[in-house]
Design a protein around this motif. Sequence first.
Motif, short mmCIF file in Angstrom:
data_model
loop_
_atom_site.label_atom_id
_atom_site.label_comp_id
_atom_site.label_asym_id
_atom_site.label_seq_id
_atom_site.Cartn_x
_atom_site.Cartn_y
_atom_site.Cartn_z
N ARG A 66 10.59 8.55 -6.40
CA ARG A 66 9.79 9.78 -6.12
C ARG A 66 9.75 10.23 -4.94
NH1 ARG A 66 4.75 10.29 -10.70
NH2 ARG A 66 6.11 10.22 -12.60
N ASP A 67 10.17 9.13 -3.81
CA ASP A 67 10.16 9.52 -2.46
C ASP A 67 11.47 10.08 -2.10
OD1 ASP A 67 10.29 9.03 0.43
OD2 ASP A 67 9.28 6.94 0.21
N PRO A 68 11.71 11.21 -1.55
CA PRO A 68 12.59 11.83 -1.11
C PRO A 68 13.44 11.40 -0.25
CG PRO A 68 10.69 13.50 -1.16
CD PRO A 68 10.13 11.96 -1.16
N LEU A 69 12.96 10.38 0.58
CA LEU A 69 13.86 9.33 1.56
C LEU A 69 14.78 8.63 0.84
CD1 LEU A 69 13.55 8.69 4.69
CD2 LEU A 69 12.48 6.77 4.18
N PHE A 70 14.50 8.04 -0.24
CA PHE A 70 15.48 7.32 -1.38
C PHE A 70 16.12 8.08 -2.46
CE2 PHE A 70 11.83 4.35 0.11
CZ PHE A 70 12.60 4.12 1.19
N GLU A 71 17.19 7.44 -3.03
CA GLU A 71 17.68 7.75 -4.42
C GLU A 71 17.86 6.47 -5.00
OE1 GLU A 71 21.03 10.10 -3.29
OE2 GLU A 71 22.28 8.59 -2.89
N VAL A 80 14.45 5.86 7.24
CA VAL A 80 15.78 5.56 7.08
C VAL A 80 16.11 6.05 5.65
CG1 VAL A 80 17.78 3.94 6.72
CG2 VAL A 80 16.13 3.47 8.68
N PRO A 81 17.01 7.16 5.44
CA PRO A 81 17.27 7.31 3.96
C PRO A 81 18.25 6.06 3.22
CG PRO A 81 18.03 9.00 5.36
CD PRO A 81 17.56 7.77 6.15
N ALA A 82 18.00 5.86 2.15
CA ALA A 82 18.76 4.67 1.58
C ALA A 82 18.91 4.90 0.15
CB ALA A 82 18.03 3.35 1.82
N THR A 83 20.05 4.19 -0.34
CA THR A 83 20.27 4.35 -2.06
C THR A 83 19.89 2.98 -2.48
OG1 THR A 83 21.90 5.99 -1.63
CG2 THR A 83 22.20 5.00 -3.75
N VAL A 84 19.20 2.98 -3.65
CA VAL A 84 18.84 1.86 -4.18
C VAL A 84 19.44 1.53 -5.46
CG1 VAL A 84 16.86 0.27 -5.13
CG2 VAL A 84 16.46 1.74 -3.29
N ALA A 97 9.51 1.11 -9.13
CA ALA A 97 10.70 2.05 -9.48
C ALA A 97 10.38 3.34 -9.37
CB ALA A 97 11.10 1.66 -10.80
N ARG A 98 9.04 3.54 -9.51
CA ARG A 98 8.76 5.14 -9.51
C ARG A 98 8.39 5.55 -8.07
NH1 ARG A 98 5.00 4.36 -13.22
NH2 ARG A 98 3.26 4.03 -11.89
N THR A 123 0.98 -1.11 -0.01
CA THR A 123 0.01 0.03 -0.03
C THR A 123 0.78 1.15 0.18
OG1 THR A 123 -1.74 -1.07 1.28
CG2 THR A 123 -1.81 1.17 1.02
N PRO A 124 1.15 1.69 -1.20
CA PRO A 124 2.17 2.88 -1.27
C PRO A 124 1.70 4.01 -0.16
CG PRO A 124 1.22 2.37 -3.55
CD PRO A 124 0.39 1.56 -2.34
N ALA A 125 2.80 4.56 0.37
CA ALA A 125 2.65 5.75 1.21
C ALA A 125 2.23 7.04 0.71
CB ALA A 125 3.96 5.87 1.92
N ALA A 126 1.70 7.88 1.39
CA ALA A 126 1.11 9.10 0.65
C ALA A 126 2.52 9.92 0.23
CB ALA A 126 0.62 10.01 1.57
N PRO A 127 2.56 10.25 -0.88
CA PRO A 127 3.79 10.87 -1.52
C PRO A 127 4.13 12.15 -0.60
CG PRO A 127 1.98 11.42 -2.96
CD PRO A 127 1.50 10.52 -2.04
#
Length: 281
Positions: free
Chosen positions: A129-134, A106-110, A124-125, A26-30
């Motif tokens: 589009r989540d600022p927590l990740f790159e 937790v920020p993370a790089t995928v 992937a999208r 269930t995608p989190a709110a953007p």
Amino acid sequence: MIIPVTRFAAVCALGAVLAACGAPDTPAAPRKERPAPAGAAPSLPPTLAPGPTGLTPVFKNGPRTRDKTVALTFDADMTADQGPRAAAGEHFDNPRLIATLRRFKVPATVFMTGRWAEEYPQEARSIGRDPLFEVANHSYSHYAFTDDCYGLPTVPEDRMRADVERAYASFKKAGVPRAMPYFRFPGGCYDQRALRTLSTAGVTAVQWDVVSGDAFATDADAVAQDVLDGVRPGSVVVMHCTRSAAPTTERALRTIVPELRKRGFRFVKVSELIGTAAHRP
């Protein structure tokens, strides 16, 4: 695909089973990013200067300073020819793991392969589009860039840059707005030829200094201990997020994250570590 290794061995997604990651069921709110000032150009991601004779620079860890930062990275691997396995029901994502990272903030790089982004464009999208990740580049096909790399097929030298560019094209098609100029070699295997060939691609190659040992692991506590024993200030941890080949990683995170925070560590993306390293005298 992934093979099990010790914490001192190079590890990545290799072998017969894939590791990958995805978005929550269930995608989190953007999350909304703060807009840039009117007329301001977006800042470019930090990269390292080319190595000797212009070779692609290689980053393994950040500065060992009192600022106790650590970057968790997750490889989203899928080879070019494994669509039939996905069609047959094999899961190369791990929505619960991504949800756990979000829950713990937790920020993370995928590091994604282009083929994975094609198979899971919504995931992937969502990640991109989540600022927590790159999102960073792990090649299109997950074929090796050197000979004799854990049995992986090899990308011909004259196709190496095209393979990297094809992955970026796949990210864009999936809706990832800003993939980072970082590249992780499949299997962690590279040589002078590969570094020279990618020198015009404008990427910084990202390795690691801590191996989680999560590939095919059945003991989440052992995975957590491997990470906790290896992390130092500035560390880059390589992990995987998949339900098929790294089934204990999400459970291990539930130990790793609070314990590292208890020890005074701050989680950052790879870009922050590279930015710190690039600005050191």
